[in-house]
Design a protein around this motif. Structure first.
Motif, PDB file in Angstrom:
ATOM      1  N   HIS A 103       0.841  -1.197   0.000  1.00  0.00           N
ATOM      2  CA  HIS A 103       0.000   0.000   0.000  1.00  0.00           C
ATOM      3  C   HIS A 103       0.873   1.242   0.000  1.00  0.00           C
ATOM      4  O   HIS A 103       1.779   1.376   0.831  1.00  0.00           O
ATOM      5  N   THR A 104       0.616   2.170  -0.912  1.00  0.00           N
ATOM      6  CA  THR A 104       1.489   3.330  -1.081  1.00  0.00           C
ATOM      7  C   THR A 104       1.112   4.527  -0.212  1.00  0.00           C
ATOM      8  O   THR A 104       1.731   5.586  -0.324  1.00  0.00           O
ATOM      9  N   GLY A 105       0.098   4.386   0.632  1.00  0.00           N
ATOM     10  CA  GLY A 105      -0.302   5.483   1.499  1.00  0.00           C
ATOM     11  C   GLY A 105      -0.963   4.961   2.758  1.00  0.00           C
ATOM     12  O   GLY A 105      -0.768   3.802   3.148  1.00  0.00           O
ATOM     13  N   ASP A 106      -1.718   5.818   3.406  1.00  0.00           N
ATOM     14  CA  ASP A 106      -2.523   5.458   4.568  1.00  0.00           C
ATOM     15  C   ASP A 106      -3.994   5.582   4.213  1.00  0.00           C
ATOM     16  O   ASP A 106      -4.390   6.533   3.521  1.00  0.00           O
ATOM     17  N   ASP A 107      -4.810   4.642   4.692  1.00  0.00           N
ATOM     18  CA  ASP A 107      -6.265   4.732   4.525  1.00  0.00           C
ATOM     19  C   ASP A 107      -6.860   5.241   5.829  1.00  0.00           C
ATOM     20  O   ASP A 107      -6.984   4.494   6.809  1.00  0.00           O
ATOM     21  N   LEU A 108      -7.212   6.520   5.853  1.00  0.00           N
ATOM     22  CA  LEU A 108      -7.695   7.166   7.072  1.00  0.00           C
ATOM     23  C   LEU A 108      -9.211   7.140   7.123  1.00  0.00           C
ATOM     24  O   LEU A 108      -9.891   7.384   6.127  1.00  0.00           O
ATOM     25  N   ASN A 109      -9.743   6.844   8.308  1.00  0.00           N
ATOM     26  CA  ASN A 109     -11.182   6.698   8.513  1.00  0.00           C
ATOM     27  C   ASN A 109     -11.616   7.407   9.781  1.00  0.00           C
ATOM     28  O   ASN A 109     -10.834   7.552  10.722  1.00  0.00           O
ATOM     29  N   GLY A 110     -12.905   7.795   9.812  1.00  0.00           N
ATOM     30  CA  GLY A 110     -13.504   8.212  11.066  1.00  0.00           C
ATOM     31  C   GLY A 110     -13.696   7.003  11.956  1.00  0.00           C
ATOM     32  O   GLY A 110     -13.745   5.860  11.484  1.00  0.00           O
ATOM     33  N   ILE A 111     -13.818   7.208  13.262  1.00  0.00           N
ATOM     34  CA  ILE A 111     -13.843   6.090  14.202  1.00  0.00           C
ATOM     35  C   ILE A 111     -15.092   5.231  14.085  1.00  0.00           C
ATOM     36  O   ILE A 111     -15.135   4.123  14.603  1.00  0.00           O
ATOM     37  N   GLY A 112     -16.111   5.683  13.357  1.00  0.00           N
ATOM     38  CA  GLY A 112     -17.319   4.879  13.207  1.00  0.00           C
ATOM     39  C   GLY A 112     -17.186   3.755  12.200  1.00  0.00           C
ATOM     40  O   GLY A 112     -17.960   2.797  12.208  1.00  0.00           O
ATOM     41  N   GLY A 113     -16.194   3.836  11.301  1.00  0.00           N
ATOM     42  CA  GLY A 113     -15.998   2.797  10.299  1.00  0.00           C
ATOM     43  C   GLY A 113     -17.017   2.861   9.176  1.00  0.00           C
ATOM     44  O   GLY A 113     -17.944   3.667   9.165  1.00  0.00           O
ATOM     45  N   ARG A 114     -16.801   1.977   8.197  1.00  0.00           N
ATOM     46  CA  ARG A 114     -17.665   1.895   7.017  1.00  0.00           C
ATOM     47  C   ARG A 114     -17.907   3.292   6.436  1.00  0.00           C
ATOM     48  O   ARG A 114     -16.967   4.040   6.233  1.00  0.00           O
ATOM     49  N   ASP A 202       9.334  16.812  -7.698  1.00  0.00           N
ATOM     50  CA  ASP A 202       8.848  18.070  -8.259  1.00  0.00           C
ATOM     51  C   ASP A 202       8.017  17.836  -9.517  1.00  0.00           C
ATOM     52  O   ASP A 202       8.117  18.561 -10.491  1.00  0.00           O
ATOM     53  N   GLY A 203       7.167  16.814  -9.482  1.00  0.00           N
ATOM     54  CA  GLY A 203       6.259  16.541 -10.591  1.00  0.00           C
ATOM     55  C   GLY A 203       5.141  15.632 -10.141  1.00  0.00           C
ATOM     56  O   GLY A 203       5.200  15.048  -9.060  1.00  0.00           O
ATOM     57  N   ILE A 204       4.110  15.528 -10.960  1.00  0.00           N
ATOM     58  CA  ILE A 204       2.931  14.738 -10.601  1.00  0.00           C
ATOM     59  C   ILE A 204       2.961  13.410 -11.327  1.00  0.00           C
ATOM     60  O   ILE A 204       3.043  13.361 -12.551  1.00  0.00           O
ATOM     61  N   ASP A 205       2.898  12.328 -10.593  1.00  0.00           N
ATOM     62  CA  ASP A 205       2.739  10.997 -11.146  1.00  0.00           C
ATOM     63  C   ASP A 205       1.674  10.316 -10.301  1.00  0.00           C
ATOM     64  O   ASP A 205       1.955   9.856  -9.199  1.00  0.00           O
ATOM     65  N   VAL A 206       0.430  10.288 -10.775  1.00  0.00           N
ATOM     66  CA  VAL A 206      -0.661   9.754  -9.964  1.00  0.00           C
ATOM     67  C   VAL A 206      -0.370   8.311  -9.582  1.00  0.00           C
ATOM     68  O   VAL A 206      -0.549   7.898  -8.440  1.00  0.00           O
ATOM     69  N   GLY A 207       0.101   7.500 -10.524  1.00  0.00           N
ATOM     70  CA  GLY A 207       0.563   6.160 -10.216  1.00  0.00           C
ATOM     71  C   GLY A 207      -0.533   5.235  -9.712  1.00  0.00           C
ATOM     72  O   GLY A 207      -1.717   5.410  -9.987  1.00  0.00           O
ATOM     73  N   SER A 208      -0.125   4.229  -8.955  1.00  0.00           N
ATOM     74  CA  SER A 208      -1.026   3.205  -8.438  1.00  0.00           C
ATOM     75  C   SER A 208      -1.034   3.230  -6.924  1.00  0.00           C
ATOM     76  O   SER A 208      -0.079   3.694  -6.293  1.00  0.00           O
ATOM     77  N   GLY A 209      -2.099   2.738  -6.331  1.00  0.00           N
ATOM     78  CA  GLY A 209      -2.208   2.683  -4.877  1.00  0.00           C
ATOM     79  C   GLY A 209      -1.465   1.527  -4.258  1.00  0.00           C
ATOM     80  O   GLY A 209      -1.379   1.423  -3.026  1.00  0.00           O
TER      81      GLY A 209
END
Length: 245
Positions: A103-114, A202-209
């Motif tokens: 995973h290339t980042g963090d998946d942030l959620n509110g504490i209620g989930g879903r 110093d550039g944008i590469d959306v890439g993959s998750g």
């Protein structure tokens, strides 16, 4: 003699025409309209301003680099101050065999989930320049990329994906803590959450998750902690926010 000269001329002209018709010509390359995997790694090195997934990379111009503001402090992009009332459902560089990579980042959620956090505000993690605001692919959904300069002058980027709404435009300045969008589902692809990344470059590469190599991705939690700049309980206002007022 005249007839012979004419014959020689016509023969030479026919030879030249034949050579022109039969010589190798470069193939016509159709424009890249989507980037779905490693097969597309040779796509043209640009990303259009309309946010459509036609190209892979866009390097910042000299003018854009000059516009990127210095960020004196970084904060969590979700929850109350310092990211309270949130949790990280899938951390940076966790291996996900179903997705075929880390995973290339963090998946942030509110504490209620879903989907309890659907529509919750997403905040700019630091003062910066909106480098991209659009929908690069169905899987990414609405996405924002903001460019920042750290205290050493290095360019960093924060990425906010799967949004339900985008509240900023490319080319605009945003202050730390400014609302830039809302938590979404990438048009129903996933339960509501914010896919958040920190990157260098110093550039944008959306890439993959997901990927097998981190490339320019940074651990978001570690990066924000290192660049906090002040004590955890010091909620100093953003200098850019003050200037924009």
């Amino acid at each position: 003699m005249a007839a012979r000269s004419s014959l020689i001329f016509l023969t030479a002209a026919a030879g030249m025409l034949g050579t022109a018709l039969w010589q190798d010509r470069p193939p016509v390359v159709p424009p890249i309209e989507a980037l779905t995997g490693f097969q597309d790694a040779d796509a043209p090195l640009m990303l259009p301003a309309d946010g459509q997934p036609r190209y892979r990379l866009h390097g910042f111009s000299a003018w854009q680099l000059a516009e990127i503001p210095a960020a004196t402090r970084f904060e969590s992009p979700l929850g109350s101050e310092h990211g309270a009332l949130t949790y990280n459902a899938q951390q940076f560089w966790e291996m996900n065999a179903d997705r075929g990579g880390h995973h290339t980042g963090d998946d942030l959620n509110g504490i209620g989930g879903r989907n309890t956090d659907l529509g919750d505000p997403v905040f700019a993690t630091a003062d910066g320049l909106v480098a991209f605001a659009g929908e690069p692919s169905p899987g990414w959904g609405k996405t924002i990329i903001v460019a920042h300069r750290d205290r050493e002058g290095r360019v960093l980027e924060s990425m906010y994906a799967h949004l339900d709404r985008i509240d900023v435009s490319a080319g605009g300045l945003v202050a730390r803590g400014a609302r830039i969008g809302t938590v979404g589902t990438a048009n129903g692809y996933y339960p509501a959450h914010l896919h958040f990344e920190m990157r260098r470059g110093d550039g944008i590469d959306v890439g993959s998750g997901y990927g097998m190599f981190p490339l320019n991705r940074l651990d978001p939690v570690k990066t924000i902690t290192e660049l906090a700049g002040n004590a955890p309980d010091d909620l100093a206002p953003s200098p850019l926010a003050t200037a924009l007022k």
